[in-house]
Design an enzyme around this catalytic site. Structure first.
Site, PDB file in Angstrom:
ATOM      1  N   GLY B  35       0.824  -1.197   0.000  1.00  0.00           N
ATOM      2  CA  GLY B  35       0.000   0.000   0.000  1.00  0.00           C
ATOM      3  C   GLY B  35       0.861   1.251   0.000  1.00  0.00           C
ATOM      4  O   GLY B  35       2.057   1.207  -0.274  1.00  0.00           O
ATOM      5  N   LEU B  36       0.233   2.388   0.339  1.00  0.00           N
ATOM      6  CA  LEU B  36       0.978   3.653   0.358  1.00  0.00           C
ATOM      7  C   LEU B  36       1.735   3.762   1.673  1.00  0.00           C
ATOM      8  O   LEU B  36       1.357   4.489   2.570  1.00  0.00           O
ATOM      9  CB  LEU B  36       0.014   4.832   0.229  1.00  0.00           C
ATOM     10  CG  LEU B  36      -0.346   5.290  -1.184  1.00  0.00           C
ATOM     11  CD1 LEU B  36      -1.117   6.600  -1.125  1.00  0.00           C
ATOM     12  CD2 LEU B  36       0.897   5.467  -2.042  1.00  0.00           C
ATOM     13  N   HIS B  37       2.843   3.015   1.790  1.00  0.00           N
ATOM     14  CA  HIS B  37       3.606   3.054   3.035  1.00  0.00           C
ATOM     15  C   HIS B  37       4.627   4.196   2.964  1.00  0.00           C
ATOM     16  O   HIS B  37       4.592   5.013   2.054  1.00  0.00           O
ATOM     17  CB  HIS B  37       4.254   1.700   3.303  1.00  0.00           C
ATOM     18  CG  HIS B  37       5.252   1.303   2.269  1.00  0.00           C
ATOM     19  ND1 HIS B  37       6.557   1.705   2.319  1.00  0.00           N
ATOM     20  CD2 HIS B  37       5.121   0.585   1.139  1.00  0.00           C
ATOM     21  CE1 HIS B  37       7.202   1.227   1.276  1.00  0.00           C
ATOM     22  NE2 HIS B  37       6.345   0.536   0.531  1.00  0.00           N
ATOM     23  N   ALA B  38       5.547   4.219   3.923  1.00  0.00           N
ATOM     24  CA  ALA B  38       6.410   5.394   4.085  1.00  0.00           C
ATOM     25  C   ALA B  38       7.141   5.825   2.817  1.00  0.00           C
ATOM     26  O   ALA B  38       7.152   6.999   2.470  1.00  0.00           O
ATOM     27  CB  ALA B  38       7.406   5.126   5.206  1.00  0.00           C
TER      28      ALA B  38
END
Lengths: 597, 111
Positions: B35-38
């Site tokens: 997903g939209l992680h760091a």
């Protein structure tokens, strides 16, 4: 007695006596919280903006100096810079200054607190944890606001460096020649601080409770990393005692280091390979400096744990090739992933297991995730082109798992061949013996592998049913329990009957009380943490196979662990009195602690 | 209709569409495994900051500032999640093109 004695986990041995110097002391709580006059609001907002910009610039400077092999650190620093430059964080804090007329330090605390609330609501554990990064960068800004630089610009003389934690970014700018010892509040056995300290060859203790509360900047300390203690404001007698212990330890270190490149061979000519257990590429210099004849256990978990996504095959090939080629012609044994599902950051970390030690971990986990497992095996096969590479599977319980893993390995070889990718399909493949079931079927397993490596840390726990970290029962963790001694002997004998080699890579391998017994069993190699190699080699070189076999015979004749321990202690103390001053052995007390009430 | 329904099967990015006002929109799907992680969040914010336009990122229930890594992280958009990118301003079209490009390349990650 010293004013206070703190204890922690020693991660690099030695003793240091000197003055405390705090770095990045956690600032929260001590920060000034003030109201400000209305006419100062605008300049206070500017002050905050400048502090954030300065903190971002400082990190960008650090970033520029990070060497290419520490790419992962650089990416972490990048995300910290992005947080510092985040318009939302600055705007939120400035709004507090504007609306509440409070100083920049206080406003930033409030802005971070709001973010903590927002992050706490996130379901995804990995993203939720990123609040740690926000706190870290906020600390940097606070230090800027207070006019304190995090660097060590004004150190006079040599110091003992203390910190809440040492992040990779902090250690880039360290003036290493001024540091006599390290101690941190955070961290465990495999933390970054330990690796740093060992590579600098200075003592270090991590996980010290109460470090910040009990030690003032500039205070006198003794760091005893032989015993895992920090003595704050010691007495004259303690100073005398530790000064002399320090001298003895350092002379002993010098004398054993001098001879550590000689082979591990008994007086009567029995040769045992002495290898190192490592986790990071950076530890290679330690292995070579301490006379390691190869790497008997390369723990491959690190590159999976400190990143949000799985490494690619090419990432792994690069890492493994670097290691294999620097060690040539010495051997490197890659242990395939030994992670529990509980240790995976993502997304399997969500698994809720009642008993992780007996749960989905290690080879079981890998066999359930063949995609991931194959990526690693392909990388090892490809890296084996450049060096002396072996591979072993951890936690094998019997033939079924071994064959399953080997089938995947065979598929990998076939794929690589079909793709025309260079690889070495002839590497030795072994298994770790860590489960009682593997001990009992050792003679069957030995027919189908190239070598054994006995992992005593787990084998002892599983054989005796003891969790070593549980204080109520840890005294029952007995490496020389008759069941353990017999198990190890059975594994060694089964290996030799099948004509394969057997190594031992648990902590027992670096315990001077246990080594002569292992030699008596004719173990082929011992693998241990690099720092332990010189001392163990010296013991091997001062002993004879004949006396080790005698000792083993006597040990096998004992019926209880107490008898074995007494026997071993007496005979080893007599033979190697000097060595034992500085070793802490695994086989200390087998007495129950004060009854639990 | 949710964002996910509007995205055709097997397609991760739609063509940007000109809106009535001075703004441009596009639908994207998060294709990164985590997903939209760091890391992608940092890339996204860094790129968005290069444009003058106001850029927002919206799920079906939430709308955040695409220039703020903290905002993007709090969105916690998992893999497969459909998002609307909407930019308003002089360089809106270029901004949307650049940002949809990042999604298309999965932010330079393999998975």
């Amino acid at each position: 007695m010293a004013r206070t004695v703190l204890s922690g986990i020693p991660v690099s041995s030695g003793i240091a006596i000197g003055k405390a110097y705090f770095m990045n002391r956690r600032l929260a709580g001590a920060l000034p919280r003030q109201s400000i006059a209305a006419e100062l609001v605008d300049s206070e907002k500017d002050r905050l903006a400048q502090a954030m910009a300065a903190a971002a610039q400082e990190l960008a400077d650090v970033r520029a100096k990070v060497p290419a092999e520490l790419r992962e650190n650089a990416l972490i620093i990048d995300s910290h810079i992005t947080i510092l430059r985040d318009p939302k964080l600055l705007a939120a804090a400035q709004r507090f200054i504007h609306e509440m007329h409070i100083n920049a330090e206080w406003a930033l605390i409030k802005a971070v607190k709001d973010l903590e609330t927002a992050f706490a609501a996130i379901g995804d554990a990995y993203i939720r944890e990123r609040i740690q990064d926000v706190r870290l960068v906020a600390d940097r800004v606070q230090a800027k606001l207070l006019g304190i630089g995090p660097g060590m610009k004004a150190i006079e003389g040599r110091i003992i460096l203390l910190a809440f934690d040492l992040a990779p970014a902090d250690t880039v700018g360290l003036q290493v020649d001024k540091i006599m010892a390290l101690s941190t509040r955070q961290g465990g056995k495999t933390s970054h601080t330990g690796i740093l300290a060992r590579s600098l060859q200075i003592p270090a203790i991590v996980g010290v409770d109460g470090l910040e509360e009990n030690v003032e900047d500039g205070e006198f300390l003794i760091v005893d990393a032989l015993g895992g203690k920090v003595l704050v404001d010691p007495t004259e007698e303690e100073l005398d005692h530790y000064a002399s212990l320090k001298y003895q330890f350092e002379s002993y270190q010098k004398s054993i280091i001098k001879n550590c490149h000689l082979p591990g061979e008994t007086i009567d000519g029995y040769r045992v390979q002495v290898h190192a257990n490592i986790e990071l590429f950076e530890e290679v210099s330690q292995v070579l400096d301490h006379g390691g004849e190869g790497i008997g256990l390369y723990r491959t978990e690190y590159s999976y744990m400190n990143r949000p996504e799985l490494p690619t095959e090419d990432d792994l090939v690069e890492e493994y090739m670097d290691l294999a080629s620097i060690m040539v012609p010495r051997k490197v044994v890659f242990r395939t992933l030994d992670l529990g599902a509980d240790k995976f950051l993502h997304p399997e970390g969500a698994l809720d297991e009642r008993n992780p030690a007996m749960g989905l971990r290690s080879i079981r986990f890998c066999l359930q995730r063949p995609d991931m497992f194959r990526t690693q095996m392909r990388a090892i096969l490809r890296a084996a082109v450049v060096g002396n590479v072996s591979m072993m599977y951890p936690m094998i319980s019997g033939l079924r798992e071994l064959r399953q893993a080997n089938r995947l390995l065979w598929q990998c070889k076939r794929e690589l061949a079909a793709e025309g990718v260079a690889f070495n399909g002839d590497i030795p493949v072994g298994i770790m013996i860590e489960l009682p079931s593997a001990v009992m079927t050792a003679e069957l397993l030995a027919q189908e592998v190239d070598f054994f490596s006995i992992g005593t840390n787990d084998l002892i726990q599983y054989s005796l049913g003891i969790d070593r970290t549980n204080r109520l029962v840890s005294y029952l963790y007995q490496p020389l329990h008759p069941a353990v001694v017999r198990s190890i002997k059975h594994v060694v004998d089964s290996a030799h009957q099948a004509g394969i080699e057997v190594s031992l890579c648990g902590e027992v391998a670096s315990d001077p009380f246990c080594v002569p017994i292992l030699l008596g069993m004719q173990i082929d190699s011992l693998s241990m943490n690099p720092q332990a190699i010189p001392g163990i080699k010296r013991i091997i070189r001062q002993t004879t196979m004949a006396e080790c076999k005698n000792l083993l015979r006597e040990v096998l004749g004992c019926r209880t662990v107490s008898r074995i321990n007494r026997l071993v202690r007496d005979s080893i103390f007599q033979r190697f009195p000097e060595e034992l001053t500085f070793f802490s052995s695994l086989i200390e007390s087998d007495e129950a602690p004060t009854p639990y009430v | 209709m949710t964002n996910n329904d509007k995205l055709p099967e097997g397609k991760d990015v739609t063509q940007e569409t000109q809106q009535t006002d001075n703004s441009v929109c596009a639908l994207v799907r998060v294709a990164n495994e985590l997903g939209l992680h760091a890391r992608p969040a940092a890339r996204l914010a860094q790129e968005a900051q290069k444009f003058e336009s106001v850029i927002v990122l919206a799920t079906d229930s939430q709308q955040v500032d695409a220039k703020s890594i903290l905002d993007i992280l709090t969105l916690a958009a998992p893999r497969g999640c459909g998002l609307t990118i909407k930019a308003s301003g002089e360089d809106a079209r270029a901004a949307v093109e650049r940002l949809t490009g990042l999604f298309r390349e999965r932010f330079g990650e393999d998975k």
